[in-house]
Scaffold this active site. Sequence first.
Site, PDB file in Angstrom:
ATOM      1  N   ASP A  20      33.104 -17.037 -19.212  1.00  0.00           N
ATOM      2  CA  ASP A  20      32.161 -16.440 -20.162  1.00  0.00           C
ATOM      3  C   ASP A  20      32.818 -16.384 -21.547  1.00  0.00           C
ATOM      4  O   ASP A  20      33.850 -15.737 -21.707  1.00  0.00           O
ATOM      5  CB  ASP A  20      31.793 -15.034 -19.669  1.00  0.00           C
ATOM      6  CG  ASP A  20      30.931 -14.283 -20.660  1.00  0.00           C
ATOM      7  OD1 ASP A  20      30.270 -14.941 -21.493  1.00  0.00           O
ATOM      8  OD2 ASP A  20      30.919 -13.038 -20.606  1.00  0.00           O
ATOM      9  N   ASN A  22      31.210 -15.293 -24.449  1.00  0.00           N
ATOM     10  CA  ASN A  22      30.652 -14.344 -25.435  1.00  0.00           C
ATOM     11  C   ASN A  22      30.455 -12.931 -24.899  1.00  0.00           C
ATOM     12  O   ASN A  22      29.765 -12.121 -25.511  1.00  0.00           O
ATOM     13  CB  ASN A  22      29.328 -14.882 -25.987  1.00  0.00           C
ATOM     14  CG  ASN A  22      28.290 -15.039 -24.893  1.00  0.00           C
ATOM     15  OD1 ASN A  22      28.591 -14.850 -23.711  1.00  0.00           O
ATOM     16  ND2 ASN A  22      27.071 -15.353 -25.273  1.00  0.00           N
ATOM     17  N   ASP A  24      28.807 -11.633 -22.406  1.00  0.00           N
ATOM     18  CA  ASP A  24      27.574 -11.125 -21.777  1.00  0.00           C
ATOM     19  C   ASP A  24      27.685 -11.089 -20.248  1.00  0.00           C
ATOM     20  O   ASP A  24      26.716 -10.769 -19.556  1.00  0.00           O
ATOM     21  CB  ASP A  24      26.344 -11.928 -22.229  1.00  0.00           C
ATOM     22  CG  ASP A  24      26.372 -13.372 -21.753  1.00  0.00           C
ATOM     23  OD1 ASP A  24      27.364 -13.784 -21.095  1.00  0.00           O
ATOM     24  OD2 ASP A  24      25.404 -14.108 -22.034  1.00  0.00           O
ATOM     25  N   ASP A  28      29.264 -19.746 -19.421  1.00  0.00           N
ATOM     26  CA  ASP A  28      28.462 -20.549 -20.349  1.00  0.00           C
ATOM     27  C   ASP A  28      29.184 -21.850 -20.693  1.00  0.00           C
ATOM     28  O   ASP A  28      30.327 -22.081 -20.263  1.00  0.00           O
ATOM     29  CB  ASP A  28      28.134 -19.737 -21.614  1.00  0.00           C
ATOM     30  CG  ASP A  28      29.358 -18.997 -22.142  1.00  0.00           C
ATOM     31  OD1 ASP A  28      30.407 -19.657 -22.311  1.00  0.00           O
ATOM     32  OD2 ASP A  28      29.282 -17.761 -22.337  1.00  0.00           O
ATOM     33  N   ASP A  97      23.216 -31.690 -12.861  1.00  0.00           N
ATOM     34  CA  ASP A  97      22.491 -31.437 -11.617  1.00  0.00           C
ATOM     35  C   ASP A  97      21.002 -31.611 -11.904  1.00  0.00           C
ATOM     36  O   ASP A  97      20.440 -30.884 -12.718  1.00  0.00           O
ATOM     37  CB  ASP A  97      22.802 -29.991 -11.178  1.00  0.00           C
ATOM     38  CG  ASP A  97      22.630 -29.757  -9.695  1.00  0.00           C
ATOM     39  OD1 ASP A  97      21.652 -30.277  -9.130  1.00  0.00           O
ATOM     40  OD2 ASP A  97      23.457 -29.032  -9.111  1.00  0.00           O
ATOM     41  N   ASP A 199      19.472 -32.736  -6.463  1.00  0.00           N
ATOM     42  CA  ASP A 199      19.154 -31.680  -5.503  1.00  0.00           C
ATOM     43  C   ASP A 199      18.167 -32.184  -4.447  1.00  0.00           C
ATOM     44  O   ASP A 199      17.181 -32.851  -4.778  1.00  0.00           O
ATOM     45  CB  ASP A 199      18.512 -30.532  -6.295  1.00  0.00           C
ATOM     46  CG  ASP A 199      18.416 -29.243  -5.522  1.00  0.00           C
ATOM     47  OD1 ASP A 199      19.473 -28.666  -5.217  1.00  0.00           O
ATOM     48  OD2 ASP A 199      17.288 -28.805  -5.234  1.00  0.00           O
ATOM     49  N   GLU A 262      22.162 -34.898  -2.871  1.00  0.00           N
ATOM     50  CA  GLU A 262      22.284 -33.836  -1.868  1.00  0.00           C
ATOM     51  C   GLU A 262      21.245 -34.115  -0.792  1.00  0.00           C
ATOM     52  O   GLU A 262      20.050 -34.144  -1.066  1.00  0.00           O
ATOM     53  CB  GLU A 262      22.037 -32.446  -2.452  1.00  0.00           C
ATOM     54  CG  GLU A 262      22.343 -31.359  -1.424  1.00  0.00           C
ATOM     55  CD  GLU A 262      21.508 -30.091  -1.539  1.00  0.00           C
ATOM     56  OE1 GLU A 262      21.895 -29.084  -0.942  1.00  0.00           O
ATOM     57  OE2 GLU A 262      20.448 -30.111  -2.192  1.00  0.00           O
ATOM     58  N   HIS A 329      28.111 -23.904  -3.612  1.00  0.00           N
ATOM     59  CA  HIS A 329      27.481 -22.627  -3.970  1.00  0.00           C
ATOM     60  C   HIS A 329      26.482 -22.139  -2.921  1.00  0.00           C
ATOM     61  O   HIS A 329      25.926 -21.058  -3.072  1.00  0.00           O
ATOM     62  CB  HIS A 329      26.806 -22.779  -5.327  1.00  0.00           C
ATOM     63  CG  HIS A 329      25.732 -23.822  -5.312  1.00  0.00           C
ATOM     64  ND1 HIS A 329      26.013 -25.169  -5.130  1.00  0.00           N
ATOM     65  CD2 HIS A 329      24.398 -23.735  -5.400  1.00  0.00           C
ATOM     66  CE1 HIS A 329      24.881 -25.846  -5.117  1.00  0.00           C
ATOM     67  NE2 HIS A 329      23.880 -25.007  -5.285  1.00  0.00           N
ATOM     68  N   ASP A 330      26.218 -22.938  -1.917  1.00  0.00           N
ATOM     69  CA  ASP A 330      25.281 -22.534  -0.861  1.00  0.00           C
ATOM     70  C   ASP A 330      25.994 -22.116   0.424  1.00  0.00           C
ATOM     71  O   ASP A 330      25.344 -21.638   1.358  1.00  0.00           O
ATOM     72  CB  ASP A 330      24.327 -23.696  -0.514  1.00  0.00           C
ATOM     73  CG  ASP A 330      23.442 -24.085  -1.689  1.00  0.00           C
ATOM     74  OD1 ASP A 330      23.106 -23.192  -2.497  1.00  0.00           O
ATOM     75  OD2 ASP A 330      23.097 -25.277  -1.804  1.00  0.00           O
TER      76      ASP A 330
HETATM   77  C1  NOJ Z   1      19.893 -26.914  -2.944  1.00  0.00           C
HETATM   78  C2  NOJ Z   1      20.726 -26.157  -3.924  1.00  0.00           C
HETATM   79  O1  NOJ Z   1      22.090 -26.467  -3.737  1.00  0.00           O
HETATM   80  C3  NOJ Z   1      20.418 -24.690  -3.725  1.00  0.00           C
HETATM   81  O2  NOJ Z   1      21.322 -23.846  -4.407  1.00  0.00           O
HETATM   82  C4  NOJ Z   1      18.997 -24.456  -4.155  1.00  0.00           C
HETATM   83  O3  NOJ Z   1      18.649 -23.106  -3.922  1.00  0.00           O
HETATM   84  C5  NOJ Z   1      18.036 -25.377  -3.409  1.00  0.00           C
HETATM   85  N1  NOJ Z   1      18.512 -26.723  -3.300  1.00  0.00           N
HETATM   86  C6  NOJ Z   1      16.699 -25.418  -4.099  1.00  0.00           C
HETATM   87  O4  NOJ Z   1      16.798 -26.142  -5.291  1.00  0.00           O
HETATM   88 CA    CA Z   2      28.189 -15.917 -21.646  1.00  0.00          CA
END
Ligand code: NOJ
Ligand code: CA
Length: 525
Positions: A20, A22, A24, A28, A97, A199, A262, A329-330
């Site tokens: 980050d 700034n 918040d 970013d 992405d 995605d 993906e 991240h999933d």
């Molecule tokens: C896969 C992404 O990696 C995930 O984070 C997202 O919630 C779903 N697709 C929907 O876009």
């Molecule tokens: Ca920020």
Amino acid sequence: MTAWWQRGIVYQVYPRSFMDSNGDGIGDLPGITAKLDYLAWLGVDAVWISPIFQSPMLDFGYDVADYRAIHPLFGALSDFDALLERAHALGLKVILDLVPNHTSHQHEWFRESRSSRGNPKRDWYIWRDAKPDGSPPNNWLAYFGGPSWTWDAATGQYYLHNFLPEQPDLNYRNPAVVEAMQETIRFWLDRGIDGFRVDVIDRMMKDPDLRDNPVDPDWKPGDNAAFRLKRVYSECGEGIHALIKIFRRTFDAYDDRVLIGEINYSTSPEFITGFYGSGSQPYGDEVHLPFNLALCMLPWDAGALRAFIDVYDAAIPPYGWGNYVLGNHDQPRIASKIGAAQARVAAMLLLTLRGTPTIYYGDELGMQNVPIAPEQYQDPQGINLGFSRDPQRTPMQWDASPNAGFTSGTPWLPLAADAARISVAVQGADPRSMLALHHRLIALRRADERLTLGAYASFDAPAGCFAYMRGDAYAVVLNLTGAAQTVTLPRSGEIVVSTHLDREGVTGAALELRPDEGVLVRLDG
Ligand code: NOJ
Ligand code: CA
């Protein structure tokens, strides 16, 4: 000639959580730019940044309201250009992405589409009448809970959404939609990005007849309710491969850009390799790298890993190139799933296999899932279904200063309790840290082509150990157990690196592995 993404390593940044600039509390673009030197030092080749576009952030950017505008939280287009320029000056590629399966409900296309049945964009999304009893057109379930259909009272029809109701699915059976998405891709490729991670690329086409999905016989109460039915008809529908080929041709009009797709989490090599397309040209005519997410799903067991990797490696067509992913991240953090000691072994696996590795930010430090109380959940999957992805999306841990150096404000998700210790600054000064291990393995992979391109062949090892050759030159032996083991190498050699970072030097063919140890050996001759 090999492509940069074939020799290279991809590093995934979740932009809200990297740095980050700034105060918040949200990461970013200037924050990422400031940390590119770190990525260059680490030795990765490309940075993939999860979505940074205009969005109401109901799915944290995977709900795009404008594909060409940067969300002001992340900065402006000029900040993106500065990031790209700095990355390229450092020799780093930048992958964005693309989320083409669905838009945000706030996207202008959807606003138009829902404005009236006669709107020219009505057919850009998937609208259907209710059944005679008023219920949705079929039984499909959304990934984030509830049915895949939402009623629009104003125009008297249902629209389809495979994720949140605020993420309506686009209709790729309409050529105007295909063309609009091609223009989006060209916009960013023209701007100089090096590729896209796309995605849910396999989910863009649904069954033309919208047939009901069958019940999954393996589902049991307590499992994620979104998976009660098998997604047989709601995704991977007829025409998906032809559509991906169109996307690919757009990339091929530019030099050297990568298309990463993906696809569904699968341990079926056949399913994954089905997305290379035909060998009519180098690297196939569909996706360059269909994400192989199997390592996120397989049990952490030597036999299971060997069985999958042997078959997957052999299934990659001669014109294709493999890839491996331990986390994103999933998915829960790898270090939380298998423990800190085995996470080092996993790092050696990822960075010595034949296939492009993708590293999830913070995994190079051994970051763990950060416990988050349900009332603090941000992720809609957590809020609606109880399976929150927030624990793996917490801020990057830079140093021992407040908030681990991520922000001077209040971070959008809490930091790990041990963030000061598990940090870039602390581990950077420790020659045996997880970070040092990544740095060393990456340097080795870069320095010797045989570790990138050399053939993969597993060989027998005691139960609980996984061993393989790269080319004829290197043996990788991994002890997935907490007990000492002796592995027999094809011949004697020299230990190049141990995951404990405390030994090098000659070894006979009988190699003693300590508990939780992986060793890379350069064999004699
Ligand atoms: C896969 C992404 O990696 C995930 O984070 C997202 O919630 C779903 N697709 C929907 O876009
Ligand atoms: Ca920020």
